[in-house]
Design a protein around this motif. Structure first.
Motif, PDB file in Angstrom:
ATOM      1  N   GLU A  68       0.850  -1.188   0.000  1.00  0.00           N
ATOM      2  CA  GLU A  68       0.000   0.000   0.000  1.00  0.00           C
ATOM      3  C   GLU A  68       0.892   1.246   0.000  1.00  0.00           C
ATOM      4  O   GLU A  68       2.088   1.168   0.293  1.00  0.00           O
ATOM      5  CB  GLU A  68      -0.939  -0.008   1.204  1.00  0.00           C
ATOM      6  CG  GLU A  68      -1.839  -1.239   1.220  1.00  0.00           C
ATOM      7  CD  GLU A  68      -2.874  -1.218   2.331  1.00  0.00           C
ATOM      8  OE1 GLU A  68      -2.869  -0.266   3.137  1.00  0.00           O
ATOM      9  OE2 GLU A  68      -3.682  -2.162   2.401  1.00  0.00           O
ATOM     10  N   ARG A  69       0.297   2.391  -0.335  1.00  0.00           N
ATOM     11  CA  ARG A  69       1.072   3.630  -0.505  1.00  0.00           C
ATOM     12  C   ARG A  69       0.834   4.613   0.633  1.00  0.00           C
ATOM     13  O   ARG A  69      -0.238   4.641   1.238  1.00  0.00           O
ATOM     14  CB  ARG A  69       0.675   4.317  -1.813  1.00  0.00           C
ATOM     15  CG  ARG A  69       0.919   3.512  -3.085  1.00  0.00           C
ATOM     16  CD  ARG A  69       0.108   4.088  -4.242  1.00  0.00           C
ATOM     17  NE  ARG A  69      -1.321   3.957  -3.989  1.00  0.00           N
ATOM     18  CZ  ARG A  69      -2.249   4.848  -4.344  1.00  0.00           C
ATOM     19  NH1 ARG A  69      -1.894   5.951  -4.986  1.00  0.00           N
ATOM     20  NH2 ARG A  69      -3.517   4.641  -4.075  1.00  0.00           N
ATOM     21  N   ALA A  70       1.870   5.436   0.868  1.00  0.00           N
ATOM     22  CA  ALA A  70       1.738   6.557   1.809  1.00  0.00           C
ATOM     23  C   ALA A  70       2.665   7.676   1.352  1.00  0.00           C
ATOM     24  O   ALA A  70       3.713   7.410   0.737  1.00  0.00           O
ATOM     25  CB  ALA A  70       2.065   6.131   3.236  1.00  0.00           C
ATOM     26  N   THR A  89      -1.139   7.035   8.002  1.00  0.00           N
ATOM     27  CA  THR A  89      -1.808   5.830   7.505  1.00  0.00           C
ATOM     28  C   THR A  89      -1.533   5.640   6.018  1.00  0.00           C
ATOM     29  O   THR A  89      -1.030   6.532   5.341  1.00  0.00           O
ATOM     30  CB  THR A  89      -3.334   5.917   7.717  1.00  0.00           C
ATOM     31  OG1 THR A  89      -3.840   7.038   6.970  1.00  0.00           O
ATOM     32  CG2 THR A  89      -3.688   6.091   9.180  1.00  0.00           C
ATOM     33  N   SER A  90      -1.907   4.459   5.520  1.00  0.00           N
ATOM     34  CA  SER A  90      -1.791   4.177   4.089  1.00  0.00           C
ATOM     35  C   SER A  90      -3.047   4.663   3.370  1.00  0.00           C
ATOM     36  O   SER A  90      -4.101   4.844   3.983  1.00  0.00           O
ATOM     37  CB  SER A  90      -1.611   2.679   3.859  1.00  0.00           C
ATOM     38  OG  SER A  90      -2.801   1.985   4.235  1.00  0.00           O
ATOM     39  N   LEU A  91      -2.922   4.854   2.063  1.00  0.00           N
ATOM     40  CA  LEU A  91      -4.075   5.313   1.282  1.00  0.00           C
ATOM     41  C   LEU A  91      -5.096   4.205   1.060  1.00  0.00           C
ATOM     42  O   LEU A  91      -6.303   4.435   1.095  1.00  0.00           O
ATOM     43  CB  LEU A  91      -3.604   5.823  -0.090  1.00  0.00           C
ATOM     44  CG  LEU A  91      -3.220   7.295  -0.219  1.00  0.00           C
ATOM     45  CD1 LEU A  91      -2.815   7.605  -1.657  1.00  0.00           C
ATOM     46  CD2 LEU A  91      -4.372   8.199   0.194  1.00  0.00           C
ATOM     47  N   LEU A  97       0.639   3.118   9.730  1.00  0.00           N
ATOM     48  CA  LEU A  97       1.894   2.566   9.207  1.00  0.00           C
ATOM     49  C   LEU A  97       2.566   1.653  10.216  1.00  0.00           C
ATOM     50  O   LEU A  97       3.259   0.697   9.843  1.00  0.00           O
ATOM     51  CB  LEU A  97       2.844   3.700   8.810  1.00  0.00           C
ATOM     52  CG  LEU A  97       2.384   4.647   7.697  1.00  0.00           C
ATOM     53  CD1 LEU A  97       3.522   5.592   7.300  1.00  0.00           C
ATOM     54  CD2 LEU A  97       1.898   3.880   6.476  1.00  0.00           C
ATOM     55  N   SER A  98       2.381   1.927  11.490  1.00  0.00           N
ATOM     56  CA  SER A  98       3.009   1.108  12.534  1.00  0.00           C
ATOM     57  C   SER A  98       2.481  -0.317  12.567  1.00  0.00           C
ATOM     58  O   SER A  98       3.093  -1.190  13.189  1.00  0.00           O
ATOM     59  CB  SER A  98       2.797   1.760  13.904  1.00  0.00           C
ATOM     60  OG  SER A  98       1.409   1.915  14.167  1.00  0.00           O
ATOM     61  N   SER A  99       1.358  -0.577  11.880  1.00  0.00           N
ATOM     62  CA  SER A  99       0.777  -1.922  11.891  1.00  0.00           C
ATOM     63  C   SER A  99       1.288  -2.789  10.741  1.00  0.00           C
ATOM     64  O   SER A  99       0.972  -3.970  10.663  1.00  0.00           O
ATOM     65  CB  SER A  99      -0.750  -1.840  11.819  1.00  0.00           C
ATOM     66  OG  SER A  99      -1.173  -1.378  10.556  1.00  0.00           O
ATOM     67  N   LEU A 122       4.999  10.775  12.907  1.00  0.00           N
ATOM     68  CA  LEU A 122       3.534  10.713  12.807  1.00  0.00           C
ATOM     69  C   LEU A 122       3.019   9.284  12.981  1.00  0.00           C
ATOM     70  O   LEU A 122       1.884   9.080  13.410  1.00  0.00           O
ATOM     71  CB  LEU A 122       3.079  11.277  11.456  1.00  0.00           C
ATOM     72  CG  LEU A 122       3.152  12.797  11.292  1.00  0.00           C
ATOM     73  CD1 LEU A 122       2.961  13.191   9.831  1.00  0.00           C
ATOM     74  CD2 LEU A 122       2.095  13.486  12.161  1.00  0.00           C
ATOM     75  N   ALA A 123       3.857   8.321  12.622  1.00  0.00           N
ATOM     76  CA  ALA A 123       3.474   6.911  12.773  1.00  0.00           C
ATOM     77  C   ALA A 123       3.777   6.372  14.162  1.00  0.00           C
ATOM     78  O   ALA A 123       3.436   5.217  14.464  1.00  0.00           O
ATOM     79  CB  ALA A 123       4.195   6.069  11.722  1.00  0.00           C
TER      80      ALA A 123
END
Length: 834
Positions: A68-70, A89-91, A97-99, A122-123
């Motif tokens: 996935e993208r960010a 978060t991802s799009l 993102l931490s997950s 931020l993550a």
């Protein structure tokens, strides 16, 4: 986030919507490994990048893997995320993102490093790899900046050096195996990962410095891992290419379909890091290019195709390839563009093919103003070549040429700066005197010595000297029809520090981020004083990295990173530069740079290719067919409300092309589909009824046409009806629009409404770039009534004069504060034509 009342105030909200056409979505619960592909810049830049498209496609082609993208949030959104405590978060899935199992950053240049830290923060992920636990995601990176990884080496668990397609997939496979074997120790995982070719694990090396400052030794901590060899794809055609590219809503920096026709460059320009680290040259076969061009255009609907490489004009069979492409695409009004052209690779037949649909721009890079300096940098062209090419370009119908120059090259003098001025004037003179607009754009940047190049031992010119030389060029071209642009020397100052820096810079980077450094590649966001303070606080002298001539036998911070080009070859090239000696193109003869073993790694080129009969297309102009017009009625609901009008227009244009509609185009310099939209809906307003008229050269059942178009539209935009317009009938115009306006927890005052309805003149100030204008809102409102304490039904007349948004009318009538307007929802329920 998209449903928050404040989201409409964010600049260009379409950057953050997701759900673009061709997005790949998977259920994370049904996959074994997840990776977030993070581009540490704004969406508009990141989605233009080819490497992101390639990895997204290759990784998602595996059933067990989800990619996935960010992207970096723009500062206004970052501020909201921090206030609201919303993590990065991802799009695709909006997951934190931490997950993810892996978070992978694309490092295209050194000025993105503070954005990397910002995204990690931020993550909720610690900056230093040594401070992260075994349950933290694996933080990895790839891209050209990784060829000197040291300034950020302590941030990453591992970095991929070289071509990422195979190496990144192997990293994901190793993580998959480790999860199945229930290996939870990150160190144990890294002990497996370092064995993958191209993988650099910074914790496996210890760096020692001598008292004077330079690196003394690079100590491998694992005996069988003394250095890192870059990953090389032997044949780029053997790996999947992303033909189903994501089609963004927002306009990108490079808003077109992309097709990589070649990787690597053989010219050997001594200033160019990319030309060294991406060797050898590997061309895609012409048949493969033609096939992929057809597919990527069919699946994206783009009206322009960029043939991507470091020097696209050097493709061995570029002229027949370009003719074959244009024979197939010109009738579809697809233009072909080249991001990089060498002056000595152009000929008249080449230019003739490019302009068959529209002239997409001509950019040439002399780099220096005279032949002497071009010999030093191994740029194999002469002033005579440049002038002849410019004359041919102007003669072929182009009105504007862009020239790129560098200042601060080794052995440059003021005389060389004057030669840039003189050359630019000679080129501009070739354009003729017709018209008042600029005929030539000159772009100037400060040369930054890079690792793995013959100039890596050289000092960079001081900041003040860079400013002085740019000013000389500005003054020398001030009274001409030449527009001069330049990269801020301050940005080159910072880039120069980190491009040849070492691990001690990590603390400077973190300190600068704490002081507010973000988006350092964007001039309006770069603050040199922040960086000066960061260097002061950490006690590190930036001049040590910038202005020191390095001995040829000095241990360099990146000596354990092997690009394939040997240090011995780079030393020889530096000495040849001092003697102003030319090194030939390795397409013609091997120059023994060290990259090719001539067994598994060799250049791949396609010389003397001719168009096979099976691929030949008729170039005769098609007979003009009679056309028909159709009126489409469509919705714009939910998150589609965040699309601006021009973004909505692009959505439809590309949907029509993907649907295979036979569009009618305008004539002239820039052919456009003949599509007329009823009105421009304000960003943030939903609508149940919008209209557009499209002209086609095909006769089809309207129900079938509606289904064809709807299959290509994103969520929230649906064509509800298609009606054929009778030829010769009265041209209908928009008469009025009906809206429902509701506010959250704000009661609308009935006396305010009555006072407005009784008035003959009710001024509303409309703000625009051209200034403020007072408009009589009462004349525009046909009716207005409350249907609930916080709801209004509003009917607005459409006139030939200026109009006011429904939200602005309601705000003015009821004297609402901006905070109350932020909670307003506007829905257009219908429109009436006449």
């Amino acid at each position: 986030m998209l449903d928050q009342h404040w989201f409409l105030d964010i600049s260009r909200p379409s950057r953050y919507l997701g759900n673009e056409v061709n997005t790949i979505k998977k259920n994370p619960a049904l996959t074994d490994v997840s990776i977030a592909l993070v581009f540490p810049d704004v969406y508009d830049v990141g989605m233009s990048h080819l490497g992101l498209k390639i990895l997204y496609n290759i990784l998602n082609s595996q059933d067990w893997l989800v990619a996935e993208r960010a992207f970096s949030p723009w500062p206004d959104l970052e501020k909201k995320l921090r206030v609201q405590k919303i993590p990065a978060t991802s799009l695709e899935s909006n997951r934190a993102l931490s997950s993810f199992d892996i978070v992978g950053f694309s490092l295209q240049h050194e000025l993105s490093y503070t954005n990397v830290l910002n995204i990690l923060d931020l993550a909720g992920i610690p900056f230093h790899a040594s401070q992260r636990t075994d349950v933290s995601p694996l933080i990895i990176a790839g891209g050209p900046a990784c060829f000197n990884p040291e300034p950020v080496a302590e941030v990453f668990d591992l970095m991929v050096i070289g071509d990422g397609e195979e190496a990144t997939l192997k990293v994901c496979e190793a993580v998959r195996v480790a999860k199945k074997e229930k290996i939870k120790s990150k160190n144990e995982l890294l002990s497996r990962l370092y064995r993958i070719k191209g993988v650099y694990v910074p914790s496996c090396f210890s760096i020692h410095y001598n008292p004077e400052g330079p690196v003394e030794t690079i100590e491998p901590l694992i005996p069988d891992y003394p250095n890192v060899e870059k990953a090389i794809l032997q044949d780029i055609d053997k790996y999947p290419y992303p033909v189903r590219q994501i089609v963004p809503f927002t306009e990108l920096v490079h808003d077109r379909a992309v097709l990589e026709i070649c990787r690597g460059c053989t010219r050997g320009c001594r200033f160019c890091q990319a030309g060294m680290i991406y060797r050898p040259v590997r061309e895609r076969s012409p048949e493969s290019i033609l096939d992929k061009a057809d597919k990527v255009l069919e699946l994206t609907g783009h009206e322009e195709l960029s043939l991507m490489s470091l020097s696209s004009g050097d493709y061995s069979s570029i002229v027949p390839l370009l003719k074959a492409l244009m024979d197939r695409q010109a009738r579809k009004k697809v233009a072909i563009s080249f991001p990089s052209l060498r002056i000595d690779s152009l000929d008249p037949s080449f230019m003739k093919q490019i302009k068959r649909v529209r002239k997409t721009g001509f950019t040439l890079a002399p780099e220096a103003g005279n032949d002497r300096l071009r010999r030093i940098i191994n740029k194999g062209l002469t002033t005579k070549d440049i002038l002849e090419t410019a004359n041919a370009v102007y003669g072929a119908g182009w009105n504007l040429i862009k020239l790129y120059f560098m200042i601060g090259l080794p052995f440059e003098t003021d005389g060389d700066i004057q030669d840039i001025i003189d050359l630019a004037r000679k080129v501009a003179k070739l354009a003729g005197k017709k018209g008042k607009r600029a005929k030539l754009n000159v772009s100037v940047s400060t040369f930054v010595p890079k690792s793995h190049t013959p100039f890596m031992w050289r000092p960079q010119i001081p900041l003040e000297e860079s400013r002085r030389r740019i000013q000389l060029i500005q003054e020398g071209l001030r009274v001409s029809r030449i527009r001069v642009k330049w990269n801020q020397p301050e940005l080159s100052w910072l880039e120069g520090i980190f491009s040849r820096g070492d691990r001690r810079l990590t603390e400077v980077l973190i300190e600068a981020w704490k002081l507010g450094a973000r988006f350092d590649a964007w001039g309006e966001h770069f603050h040199k004083k922040i960086w000066e303070e960061a260097f002061n606080r950490t006690g590190i002298d930036p001049c040590f990295y910038l202005y020191r001539e390095k001995p040829l036998d000095e241990v360099l911070p990146w000596d354990h990173i092997r690009s394939g080009v040997t240090k011995g070859f780079l030393k020889k090239e530096w000495k040849r530069a001092q003697r102003e000696e030319w090194t030939p193109d390795c397409r013609e003869t091997c120059i023994e740079c060290g990259v090719c073993d001539h067994k598994t790694v060799d250049p791949i080129v396609f010389r003397d290719w001719t168009i096979p009969r099976s691929l030949e297309k008729s170039t005769h102009e098609t007979v003009a067919l009679p056309s028909k017009k159709y009126r489409l009625t469509f919705t714009k609901l939910n998150h589609a409300k965040y699309l601006g009008h021009l973004e909505l227009v692009r959505v439809f244009f590309r949907a029509f092309r993907r649907a295979g509609l036979n569009l009618v185009y305008s004539r002239g310099f820039h052919p456009m589909p003949k599509v007329v939209f009823g009105c421009a809906l304000p960003v943030g307003t939903e609508s149940m009824q919008e209209t557009a008229v499209v002209e086609l050269t095909e006769y089809t059942d309207t129900s079938f046409l509606r289904k064809r178009i709807n299959r290509q539209l994103p969520p929230g935009i649906t064509v509800t009806s298609v009606k054929e317009i009778t030829p010769g009938g009265k041209k209908q115009r928009l008469k009025e629009s009906h809206f429902i306006v509701t506010l959250n927890e704000t009661e609308l005052n009935e006396p305010d409404l009555k006072r407005f309805l009784k008035s003959d003149y009710f001024p509303v100030v409309k703000m625009s770039k051209k200034g403020d204008h007072e408009i009589n809102a009462r004349a525009l409102v046909k009716s207005m009534a409350r249907f609930s304490p916080n709801g209004i039904k509003l009917t607005v007349r459409h006139t030939t004069g200026p109009e006011v948004r429904p939200a602005e009318i309601v705000k003015s009538v009821f004297s609402l504060e901006d905070s109350q307007v932020n909670h307003m929802k506007v829905l257009k329920t219908k429109q009436i034509l006449w």
